[in-house]
Design an enzyme around this catalytic site. Structure first.
Site, short mmCIF file in Angstrom:
data_model
loop_
_atom_site.label_atom_id
_atom_site.label_comp_id
_atom_site.label_asym_id
_atom_site.label_seq_id
_atom_site.Cartn_x
_atom_site.Cartn_y
_atom_site.Cartn_z
CD GLU A 95 41.13 66.44 -39.96
OE1 GLU A 95 41.70 65.49 -40.53
OE2 GLU A 95 40.18 67.09 -40.45
CG ASP A 146 38.60 63.01 -50.41
OD1 ASP A 146 38.15 63.01 -51.58
OD2 ASP A 146 39.77 62.70 -50.13
CE LYS A 150 40.62 58.29 -60.35
NZ LYS A 150 41.95 57.62 -60.37
CG ASP A 182 34.44 72.06 -54.06
OD1 ASP A 182 34.36 71.11 -53.26
OD2 ASP A 182 35.48 72.31 -54.70
CG PHE A 239 39.44 72.23 -47.90
CD1 PHE A 239 40.18 71.24 -48.53
CD2 PHE A 239 39.65 72.44 -46.55
CE1 PHE A 239 41.11 70.48 -47.85
CE2 PHE A 239 40.58 71.69 -45.85
CZ PHE A 239 41.31 70.71 -46.49
#
Length: 266
Positions: A95, A146, A150, A182, A239
Site C-alpha cells: 500500500e 480503484d 472513465k 463492485d 469499500f
C-alpha cells in the site's frame, strides 16, 4: 526542455493525496512502523525500490511459511483480520497511501499485534518482482481496486497487462489469485484479461453471477459463469460496504496458477 526530449510519463494505478496523519494514526506510526513497515532502499521515487533492494522473507518473518500478498491493502481491515486468524501464514500488505498504512497499524494493534504481517509502502507492480523470487506467493489478493471508470483512465487500472506480467511469475504453482470489484465494467475488464492468460485457470468455471439487480451498467457480453462465491476469508471492508449501499453487486473472481510444466508444454 523540448517536449521530444522528455521521458514519457509513467502510468501508475494510484494517486497519492494528502499524507498528513491524524494524531491517533501518527501515534500508531511512531510506535509500530519500525516493527511492521518494511523500509527497503528506494529508487528514483519513494514508491520504487532501489536496484540493490530485496526481501529475505525468512529474515523478515523469522521463518519460511505460506506467503499471502494483498495488493492495495487500504485501511487494513482485511489484512489485520487475516493475519490474526491465520498465524500459520505470513501476510504482506502492499500500500502506498501513508494514512492507510497508519490505520492498518492501528488495526494490527487491536488484533493483538500478530507477528506474521508486514507492510510494504511501494508500488506493487514495480516492487514485487524486484523484491521477491519467482514462485514466492501462495495467495495473491486484489480487493476493490480503484475502478478508474472513465475510458481515458482505463490505462491506470491496476489489473492491466503490465501488472499481470509483473506478478504472475511470482505465483507458486497451485497458488490462488483472488479479486473482487463492485463495478460490473471493471469485472468485465478483469475477465477479458485474466481468462486469456495461459498461466491462470478459473477456480469456479461454472460459478454463477452474484445476482441480477445492480445500479451500474452491466456489459452485454459479461460472462454468465466463472464467478467465485464470496471468499470466506475476506472481511467486509468499508469499500465493499460503500458499493453495496450504492446498489452495486460484488463480483468475486478466483484463479489458480497452473503448473509451469503445463504452460511450457502448451
Amino acid at each position: 526542455m523540448p517536449a521530444e526530449d522528455r521521458a514519457p510519463r509513467e502510468v501508475v494505478s494510484f494517486v497519492r493525496r494528502g499524507e498528513r496523519l491524524s494524531p491517533g494514526r501518527q501515534d500508531a506510526w511512531d510506535r509500530l512502523a519500525a516493527t511492521y513497515v518494511l523500509d527497503p532502499p528506494r529508487g528514483e521515487r519513494d514508491t520504487l525500490p532501489g536496484p540493490e533492494a530485496h526481501l529475505d522473507l525468512e529474515q523478515v518473518f523469522g521463518r519460511r511459511s505460506e506467503l499471502v500478498v494483498e495488493v492495495g491493502s487500504g485501511l487494513g481491515e482485511n489484512l489485520a483480520a487475516a493475519a490474526a486468524e491465520h498465524p500459520e501464514r505470513d501476510h504482506l500488505g502492499v500500500e502506498v497511501y501513508r494514512p492507510g498504512l497508519a490505520q492498518t497499524l492501528r488495526r494490527i494493534e487491536r488484533a493483538g499485534e500478530p507477528g506474521n504481517v508486514r507492510l510494504l509502502p511501494l508500488d506493487a507492480q514495480r516492487a514485487l518482482p524486484a523484491l521477491l523470487p519467482e514462485g514466492a506467493i501462495s495467495q495473491l489478493w486484489v480487493y476493490f481496486p480503484d475502478p478508474w471508470p472513465k475510458s481515458r483512465h482505463h490505462k491506470r487500472r491496476l489489473i492491466n497487462p503490465p501488472f499481470l506480467d509483473a506478478v504472475l511469475p511470482l505465483l507458486a504453482d497451485g497458488a490462488t489469485f483472488r479479486l473482487a470489484t463492485d463495478w460490473a465494467q471493471y469485472a468485465h475488464h478483469m475477465r477479458s484479461l485474466l481468462d486469456a492468460r495461459p498461466e491462470l485457470e478459473l477456480l469456479y468455471p461454472d460459478g454463477p453471477a452474484p445476482g441480477q439487480q445492480t445500479s451500474d451498467t452491466v456489459p452485454e457480453d459479461l460472462p454468465a459463469t466463472g464467478w467465485a462465491p464470496r471468499f470466506e476469508g475476506r472481511v467486509k471492508t468499508s469499500f465493499e460496504s460503500k458499493g453495496q449501499r450504492a446498489g452495486r453487486l460484488v463480483w468475486d473472481l478466483a484463479y489458480v496458477r497452473v503448473s509451469r510444466h503445463r504452460t511450457t508444454d502448451a
